[in-house]
Design a protein around this motif. Sequence first.
Motif, PDB file in Angstrom:
ATOM      1  N   ARG A  14      55.112 -23.024   9.013  1.00  0.00           N
ATOM      2  CA  ARG A  14      54.030 -22.342   9.714  1.00  0.00           C
ATOM      3  C   ARG A  14      53.957 -20.867   9.317  1.00  0.00           C
ATOM      4  O   ARG A  14      52.884 -20.323   9.081  1.00  0.00           O
ATOM      5  N   THR A  15      55.116 -20.221   9.221  1.00  0.00           N
ATOM      6  CA  THR A  15      55.161 -18.794   8.905  1.00  0.00           C
ATOM      7  C   THR A  15      54.766 -18.509   7.466  1.00  0.00           C
ATOM      8  O   THR A  15      54.030 -17.552   7.203  1.00  0.00           O
ATOM      9  N   PRO A  45      45.195 -19.983   5.204  1.00  0.00           N
ATOM     10  CA  PRO A  45      45.329 -21.177   6.067  1.00  0.00           C
ATOM     11  C   PRO A  45      45.164 -20.867   7.557  1.00  0.00           C
ATOM     12  O   PRO A  45      44.744 -21.726   8.319  1.00  0.00           O
ATOM     13  N   ALA A  46      45.454 -19.661   7.970  1.00  0.00           N
ATOM     14  CA  ALA A  46      45.286 -19.297   9.375  1.00  0.00           C
ATOM     15  C   ALA A  46      43.820 -19.104   9.746  1.00  0.00           C
ATOM     16  O   ALA A  46      43.459 -19.172  10.922  1.00  0.00           O
ATOM     17  N   LEU A  47      42.960 -18.897   8.759  1.00  0.00           N
ATOM     18  CA  LEU A  47      41.543 -18.677   9.019  1.00  0.00           C
ATOM     19  C   LEU A  47      40.713 -19.951   8.973  1.00  0.00           C
ATOM     20  O   LEU A  47      39.584 -19.973   9.436  1.00  0.00           O
ATOM     21  N   LEU A  69      44.980 -24.329   9.948  1.00  0.00           N
ATOM     22  CA  LEU A  69      45.703 -25.166   8.990  1.00  0.00           C
ATOM     23  C   LEU A  69      47.202 -24.905   8.953  1.00  0.00           C
ATOM     24  O   LEU A  69      47.981 -25.805   8.665  1.00  0.00           O
ATOM     25  N   HIS A  70      47.637 -23.677   9.263  1.00  0.00           N
ATOM     26  CA  HIS A  70      49.085 -23.435   9.253  1.00  0.00           C
ATOM     27  C   HIS A  70      49.763 -24.205  10.388  1.00  0.00           C
ATOM     28  O   HIS A  70      50.895 -24.648  10.245  1.00  0.00           O
TER      29      HIS A  70
END
Length: 145
Positions: A113-114, A122-124, A133-134
């Motif tokens: 995740r990090t 991926p966070a957007l 997505l993360h």
Amino acid sequence: MARSTPPSSSAPGSGRTEWPGKILGLPESGPRSMGSFGRRLLGLLIDWALASLVSLVIGTYGAAGNFVTLGIFAALQVVFIALLSGSFGHVCVGLRVVPIRGGYVGVWRPAVRTVLLCLVIPALIHAKDGRPLHDAAAETVLVRR
């Protein structure tokens, strides 16, 4: 006889019937509902401020230390999520990271995740179930405490 259009899930003007996390079986609001964008963003800002503060204290803050600050941010994310089921910022704003299938979040989920969070893109992008997505790649969801 087959319909040419799918049936409507709600009558016109009857309000919202879909919410982030509905596909995952999460409630619309309250505990265990999916964390809102505002809470997620505030938690992220708190985490970045903490990483910047640590970077400043050890003397690496600034243009030359941007990757050091990012590394500190990543390390804090993995450690706090593995130990507290949420980063420092998540805990401050009342969120926690939980695995989709339940149980302990472990270490590999926070690590995956990090890494994806640090790549930003991926966070957007969000999956159909409303998770970034993360979170989808790590099989986790960020929910309210």
